[in-house]
Motif scaffolding. Sequence first.
Motif, PDB file in Angstrom:
ATOM      1  N   ALA A  88     125.516  11.649  66.494  1.00  0.00           N
ATOM      2  CA  ALA A  88     126.956  11.774  66.220  1.00  0.00           C
ATOM      3  C   ALA A  88     127.448  10.623  65.365  1.00  0.00           C
ATOM      4  O   ALA A  88     128.325  10.785  64.510  1.00  0.00           O
ATOM      5  CB  ALA A  88     127.740  11.834  67.530  1.00  0.00           C
ATOM      6  N   VAL A  89     126.884   9.413  65.584  1.00  0.00           N
ATOM      7  CA  VAL A  89     127.295   8.240  64.812  1.00  0.00           C
ATOM      8  C   VAL A  89     126.794   8.328  63.384  1.00  0.00           C
ATOM      9  O   VAL A  89     127.522   8.071  62.427  1.00  0.00           O
ATOM     10  CB  VAL A  89     126.788   6.947  65.487  1.00  0.00           C
ATOM     11  CG1 VAL A  89     127.067   5.734  64.608  1.00  0.00           C
ATOM     12  CG2 VAL A  89     127.447   6.773  66.849  1.00  0.00           C
ATOM     13  N   SER A  90     125.538   8.695  63.217  1.00  0.00           N
ATOM     14  CA  SER A  90     124.961   8.747  61.872  1.00  0.00           C
ATOM     15  C   SER A  90     125.624   9.808  60.999  1.00  0.00           C
ATOM     16  O   SER A  90     125.681   9.682  59.779  1.00  0.00           O
ATOM     17  CB  SER A  90     123.451   9.014  61.958  1.00  0.00           C
ATOM     18  OG  SER A  90     123.197  10.283  62.539  1.00  0.00           O
ATOM     19  N   GLU A  93     132.095  15.105  67.033  1.00  0.00           N
ATOM     20  CA  GLU A  93     130.959  16.021  67.112  1.00  0.00           C
ATOM     21  C   GLU A  93     131.367  17.380  67.688  1.00  0.00           C
ATOM     22  O   GLU A  93     130.756  18.407  67.391  1.00  0.00           O
ATOM     23  CB  GLU A  93     129.859  15.393  67.977  1.00  0.00           C
ATOM     24  CG  GLU A  93     128.571  16.190  68.078  1.00  0.00           C
ATOM     25  CD  GLU A  93     127.750  16.144  66.804  1.00  0.00           C
ATOM     26  OE1 GLU A  93     126.731  16.870  66.739  1.00  0.00           O
ATOM     27  OE2 GLU A  93     128.116  15.407  65.874  1.00  0.00           O
ATOM     28  N   LYS A  94     132.454  17.410  68.491  1.00  0.00           N
ATOM     29  CA  LYS A  94     132.904  18.659  69.098  1.00  0.00           C
ATOM     30  C   LYS A  94     133.472  19.642  68.079  1.00  0.00           C
ATOM     31  O   LYS A  94     133.722  20.801  68.404  1.00  0.00           O
ATOM     32  CB  LYS A  94     133.964  18.375  70.161  1.00  0.00           C
ATOM     33  CG  LYS A  94     133.464  17.583  71.354  1.00  0.00           C
ATOM     34  CD  LYS A  94     134.584  17.346  72.355  1.00  0.00           C
ATOM     35  CE  LYS A  94     134.094  16.554  73.553  1.00  0.00           C
ATOM     36  NZ  LYS A  94     135.172  16.309  74.549  1.00  0.00           N
ATOM     37  N   ALA A  95     133.717  19.180  66.860  1.00  0.00           N
ATOM     38  CA  ALA A  95     134.348  20.032  65.852  1.00  0.00           C
ATOM     39  C   ALA A  95     133.408  21.066  65.258  1.00  0.00           C
ATOM     40  O   ALA A  95     133.761  21.749  64.305  1.00  0.00           O
ATOM     41  CB  ALA A  95     134.925  19.160  64.736  1.00  0.00           C
ATOM     42  N   LYS A  96     132.209  21.207  65.803  1.00  0.00           N
ATOM     43  CA  LYS A  96     131.268  22.212  65.284  1.00  0.00           C
ATOM     44  C   LYS A  96     131.784  23.627  65.471  1.00  0.00           C
ATOM     45  O   LYS A  96     131.576  24.490  64.631  1.00  0.00           O
ATOM     46  CB  LYS A  96     129.919  22.059  66.001  1.00  0.00           C
ATOM     47  CG  LYS A  96     129.130  20.828  65.600  1.00  0.00           C
ATOM     48  CD  LYS A  96     127.804  20.785  66.350  1.00  0.00           C
ATOM     49  CE  LYS A  96     126.964  19.577  65.936  1.00  0.00           C
ATOM     50  NZ  LYS A  96     125.694  19.528  66.684  1.00  0.00           N
ATOM     51  N   PHE A 104     134.245   3.084  69.319  1.00  0.00           N
ATOM     52  CA  PHE A 104     133.745   3.741  68.114  1.00  0.00           C
ATOM     53  C   PHE A 104     132.743   4.850  68.443  1.00  0.00           C
ATOM     54  O   PHE A 104     132.786   5.945  67.890  1.00  0.00           O
ATOM     55  CB  PHE A 104     133.088   2.718  67.188  1.00  0.00           C
ATOM     56  CG  PHE A 104     132.327   3.342  66.062  1.00  0.00           C
ATOM     57  CD1 PHE A 104     133.000   3.956  65.018  1.00  0.00           C
ATOM     58  CD2 PHE A 104     130.953   3.346  66.053  1.00  0.00           C
ATOM     59  CE1 PHE A 104     132.308   4.547  63.985  1.00  0.00           C
ATOM     60  CE2 PHE A 104     130.250   3.942  65.033  1.00  0.00           C
ATOM     61  CZ  PHE A 104     130.932   4.542  63.998  1.00  0.00           C
ATOM     62  N   ARG A 105     131.835   4.565  69.386  1.00  0.00           N
ATOM     63  CA  ARG A 105     130.844   5.573  69.752  1.00  0.00           C
ATOM     64  C   ARG A 105     131.519   6.794  70.379  1.00  0.00           C
ATOM     65  O   ARG A 105     131.140   7.939  70.102  1.00  0.00           O
ATOM     66  CB  ARG A 105     129.830   4.960  70.729  1.00  0.00           C
ATOM     67  CG  ARG A 105     128.626   5.852  70.960  1.00  0.00           C
ATOM     68  CD  ARG A 105     127.632   5.234  71.896  1.00  0.00           C
ATOM     69  NE  ARG A 105     128.177   5.099  73.245  1.00  0.00           N
ATOM     70  CZ  ARG A 105     127.416   4.953  74.328  1.00  0.00           C
ATOM     71  NH1 ARG A 105     126.099   4.920  74.216  1.00  0.00           N
ATOM     72  NH2 ARG A 105     127.971   4.828  75.520  1.00  0.00           N
ATOM     73  N   ALA A 106     132.542   6.546  71.216  1.00  0.00           N
ATOM     74  CA  ALA A 106     133.266   7.655  71.832  1.00  0.00           C
ATOM     75  C   ALA A 106     133.980   8.490  70.772  1.00  0.00           C
ATOM     76  O   ALA A 106     134.037   9.724  70.858  1.00  0.00           O
ATOM     77  CB  ALA A 106     134.258   7.120  72.852  1.00  0.00           C
TER      78      ALA A 106
END
Length: 587
Positions: free
Chosen positions: A481-483, A440-443, A432-434
């Motif tokens: 990234a998780v939050s 997050e890379k979708a910025k 899940f964390r991965a």
Amino acid sequence: MNRRFLPTSNNVTPYLFFTGKGGVGKTSTACATAVALADEGKQVLIVSTDPASNLQDLFEEEIGYEKTTIPHVSNLQAINLDPEAAAAAYREKVVGPYRDKLPGPVVAQMEEQLSGACTVEIAAFDEFASILTNPERTSEFDHIIFDTAPTGHTLRLLQLPTAWSSFLEDSTHGASCLGPLSGLGEKKQLYAEAVRALSNQELTTLVLVSRPDESALNEANRAATELKEIGLTNQLLLINGKLQEYVEGDAVSTSFYERQEQALAHMPDQLKTIESFELPYVPYQLTGIKALRTLFREQTFIEETVETNSLADVSSLRNIIQQLGQKNHGVIMTMGKGGVGKTTVASAIAVGLNELGHSVHLTTTDPAEHLTYVLGSQSNHDFTVSRIDPKAEVEAYKKEVLTKAKETVDEDGLAYLEEDLNSPCTEEIAVFRAFANVVEKAKDSFVVIDTAPTGHTLLLLDAAQSYHKELERSTGEIPEAVSKLLPRLKNAHETDVVIVTLPEATPVHEATRLQDDLARAGITPSWWVVNQSFTATNTSDPILKARSQSETKWIELVSKDHSRQTAVIPWQLEATVGYDQVKQLTK
């Protein structure tokens, strides 16, 4: 040519497990076997252990958590194991006795520890094991048939007895992600008995169901190998959906037949050593008792269909890519029942966006990863492909947590933490964390995610609400990234969900349930893709033509009732493997 599969009470064991890659026909062959054995006068129970079960679609009857009698089939009963309901009951069984004995914060912590997907897994297994090992339940039936989930989930389910028994045996501190171990000690014997029943060749047969195509056969081979390693050696290979002959001059028919023949000729060597049977590709959809009864007979029936222009109001895959390409970045997730072609569609969308000049990262969260098979190791500076490897993520996660803990925790505390991290639940947390880190890379680019089959996907999304507590407990902090993950997935400007289905009853019903679940999570799909449609070809083969006619009502149902935007992909003459072949699909 393999022998036709004709199950009778004389040639099958009391317990039958049907397993294989998603979409190969596990549920249909399991249901047809159940009907055939019941028609012999045997008492039969069929049980689904799949979180995304579709027994009710094939029997056309609502099936619940309790035994349901199937109309028009004497002696046949069915159960849908509900993992969520089982988890709720399991939580209460563990926590309930302590409510009046321990302080409120302690009880709350216990409930929090039991909030993860790991609890859902173990609760579902408890139900499965209780059926398999309880003489009062098994004595009612001559045969119990288990319609299991897609292979990745099945392997995990069947490995649980060993995993959990080992965890309980080695644990000394009395707590885990499953709560107080004293509440689980009674399960040791249950797990041991389940392992013995699964390994007993007189009792249990594992039916490896596969389509005659390379990917499905490789998956069956992997399942055969891993299940043999945990003692399930009594295996049978069932090749489902083999076209018996082709029509000269019909390119679709010829290609369909030849690709199947080639796949069977090059199947892994280990599969060739397993006793094998075959079922023909049939011109009707396997829903309803009449169709299920016909599957094992020489004669077939053709469904009555009405010719309609079902493709009048649908788009193409190219339309999806052009619409998505109007953005500069974002997250795109393909979802659907296993075997519908999520990997191919995800790959095609990623390749199409890259061809439009966008930077794209394509990845998968599916434990039964097929991305490498479709695209290989294709990558460049604007197009990268990766996989979230559960084993690697677990090791990295455990190392990070223990390294950080050494700064503040004493030796006994480290021993407890290391033990807690050996729980099977850790894999879900690490993956899940991965997943959050990839999103997050979708910025500043497109991230296209080939997700796992439906049940796993929903567990992954639900994790955003439960695992942040576990991450905070283990690491003392919640990564940014998780939050941000769930708000990002719910934001239509940042995330597009593409539901992939086939023009058949079960995949459409399953996709509809997925869409309903996504709606409750605040997520609305942008597109539905109906994949591998014979309606969109010009085949004259009578079998394939009949199948194409039976597709029309499902394409119309999707486009008119379920989807805001629908695209149809024709059945492809050549296997969609490799960057250039995937690129052709986008055109």
